[in-house]
Motif scaffolding. Sequence first.
Motif, PDB file in Angstrom:
ATOM      1  N   GLN A  87       7.100  10.884   5.760  1.00  0.00           N
ATOM      2  CA  GLN A  87       8.234  11.782   5.986  1.00  0.00           C
ATOM      3  C   GLN A  87       7.812  12.987   6.820  1.00  0.00           C
ATOM      4  OE1 GLN A  87      11.394  11.223   5.466  1.00  0.00           O
ATOM      5  NE2 GLN A  87      11.052   9.288   4.416  1.00  0.00           N
ATOM      6  N   ALA A  88       6.643  13.540   6.550  1.00  0.00           N
ATOM      7  CA  ALA A  88       6.146  14.686   7.320  1.00  0.00           C
ATOM      8  C   ALA A  88       5.895  14.305   8.771  1.00  0.00           C
ATOM      9  CB  ALA A  88       4.868  15.233   6.682  1.00  0.00           C
ATOM     10  N   GLU A  89       5.266  13.153   8.990  1.00  0.00           N
ATOM     11  CA  GLU A  89       4.982  12.740  10.363  1.00  0.00           C
ATOM     12  C   GLU A  89       6.262  12.353  11.091  1.00  0.00           C
ATOM     13  OE1 GLU A  89       1.738  10.400  13.021  1.00  0.00           O
ATOM     14  OE2 GLU A  89       2.120   9.575  11.025  1.00  0.00           O
ATOM     15  N   LEU A  90       7.161  11.679  10.412  1.00  0.00           N
ATOM     16  CA  LEU A  90       8.437  11.306  11.025  1.00  0.00           C
ATOM     17  C   LEU A  90       9.180  12.547  11.502  1.00  0.00           C
ATOM     18  CD1 LEU A  90      10.365   8.921  11.635  1.00  0.00           C
ATOM     19  CD2 LEU A  90      11.414   9.389   9.403  1.00  0.00           C
ATOM     20  N   ILE A 102      -2.240  12.896   5.731  1.00  0.00           N
ATOM     21  CA  ILE A 102      -1.215  13.875   6.111  1.00  0.00           C
ATOM     22  C   ILE A 102      -0.668  14.557   4.874  1.00  0.00           C
ATOM     23  CG2 ILE A 102       1.103  14.149   7.093  1.00  0.00           C
ATOM     24  CD1 ILE A 102       0.334  11.916   9.102  1.00  0.00           C
ATOM     25  N   ALA A 103      -0.358  13.778   3.852  1.00  0.00           N
ATOM     26  CA  ALA A 103       0.188  14.334   2.612  1.00  0.00           C
ATOM     27  C   ALA A 103      -0.781  15.314   1.956  1.00  0.00           C
ATOM     28  CB  ALA A 103       0.538  13.206   1.640  1.00  0.00           C
ATOM     29  N   ARG A 104      -2.077  15.050   2.070  1.00  0.00           N
ATOM     30  CA  ARG A 104      -3.098  15.948   1.478  1.00  0.00           C
ATOM     31  C   ARG A 104      -3.406  17.136   2.374  1.00  0.00           C
ATOM     32  NH1 ARG A 104      -5.625  10.861   0.453  1.00  0.00           N
ATOM     33  NH2 ARG A 104      -6.967  11.231   2.247  1.00  0.00           N
ATOM     34  N   ALA A 137      -1.882   3.342   5.323  1.00  0.00           N
ATOM     35  CA  ALA A 137      -1.747   4.081   4.067  1.00  0.00           C
ATOM     36  C   ALA A 137      -2.682   5.280   4.044  1.00  0.00           C
ATOM     37  CB  ALA A 137      -2.024   3.157   2.877  1.00  0.00           C
ATOM     38  N   ARG A 138      -3.915   5.085   4.448  1.00  0.00           N
ATOM     39  CA  ARG A 138      -4.879   6.201   4.486  1.00  0.00           C
ATOM     40  C   ARG A 138      -4.420   7.296   5.446  1.00  0.00           C
ATOM     41  NH1 ARG A 138     -10.281   2.480   4.555  1.00  0.00           N
ATOM     42  NH2 ARG A 138     -10.343   2.089   2.319  1.00  0.00           N
ATOM     43  N   THR A 187       0.825  -1.209   0.000  1.00  0.00           N
ATOM     44  CA  THR A 187       0.000   0.000   0.000  1.00  0.00           C
ATOM     45  C   THR A 187       0.861   1.262   0.000  1.00  0.00           C
ATOM     46  OG1 THR A 187      -0.221  -0.103   2.421  1.00  0.00           O
ATOM     47  CG2 THR A 187      -1.986  -1.105   1.119  1.00  0.00           C
ATOM     48  N   LEU A 188       2.142   1.096  -0.181  1.00  0.00           N
ATOM     49  CA  LEU A 188       3.077   2.219  -0.214  1.00  0.00           C
ATOM     50  C   LEU A 188       3.015   2.895  -1.579  1.00  0.00           C
ATOM     51  CD1 LEU A 188       5.430   3.833   1.004  1.00  0.00           C
ATOM     52  CD2 LEU A 188       6.957   1.985   0.319  1.00  0.00           C
ATOM     53  N   ASP A 189       2.794   4.200  -1.573  1.00  0.00           N
ATOM     54  CA  ASP A 189       2.803   4.989  -2.797  1.00  0.00           C
ATOM     55  C   ASP A 189       3.447   6.344  -2.477  1.00  0.00           C
ATOM     56  OD1 ASP A 189       0.840   6.652  -1.595  1.00  0.00           O
ATOM     57  OD2 ASP A 189      -0.804   5.746  -2.697  1.00  0.00           O
ATOM     58  N   PRO A 190       3.610   7.231  -3.463  1.00  0.00           N
ATOM     59  CA  PRO A 190       4.275   8.516  -3.182  1.00  0.00           C
ATOM     60  C   PRO A 190       3.582   9.357  -2.101  1.00  0.00           C
ATOM     61  CG  PRO A 190       4.268   8.116  -5.536  1.00  0.00           C
ATOM     62  CD  PRO A 190       3.417   7.049  -4.907  1.00  0.00           C
ATOM     63  N   ALA A 191       2.258   9.315  -2.035  1.00  0.00           N
ATOM     64  CA  ALA A 191       1.546  10.071  -0.999  1.00  0.00           C
ATOM     65  C   ALA A 191       1.803   9.474   0.386  1.00  0.00           C
ATOM     66  CB  ALA A 191       0.052  10.110  -1.296  1.00  0.00           C
TER      67      ALA A 191
END
Length: 128
Positions: free
Chosen positions: A63-66, A121-123, A115-116, A53-57
């Motif tokens: 990365q943002a949460e880390l 977070i990415a959105r 994944a969701r 379920t890993l994708d660019p988003a």
Amino acid sequence: MVPEVHKWEAGQLLVASLAAAGLMLCAASEPAAQGRGLTRVVYEFAVTSYCGTLDPAVEAGFQAELKAVTERSGLDSEAARQQRIRGWVEAEREWRNRGLGGNRAWCAGEGVEAARHFQAIARGERQP
């Protein structure tokens, strides 16, 4: 000379003390007041990798949460590294423990949910 019963009781007390100390050490390494810890964030990212379920988003959200969790944690670099390693190790153990049939349910549940979470977070729909 100490009677055999007392040796056994002393051994049990030692085991119980060591177990309690270990639990306290684990709890202290990732304070609940800080929300999701590094170990959990990395574990969930690893699950997305294992489950496909890993994708660019997902990567961007991770990365943002880390980054955010690392900054909030106040941990030195070595302690943060140890928690990240623990997250990968826990995911590996869970993957190995499940077997093929169990992995399907794990991925349909935790894999999709993680994944969701990272995609949100990415959105910008969820704070890291």
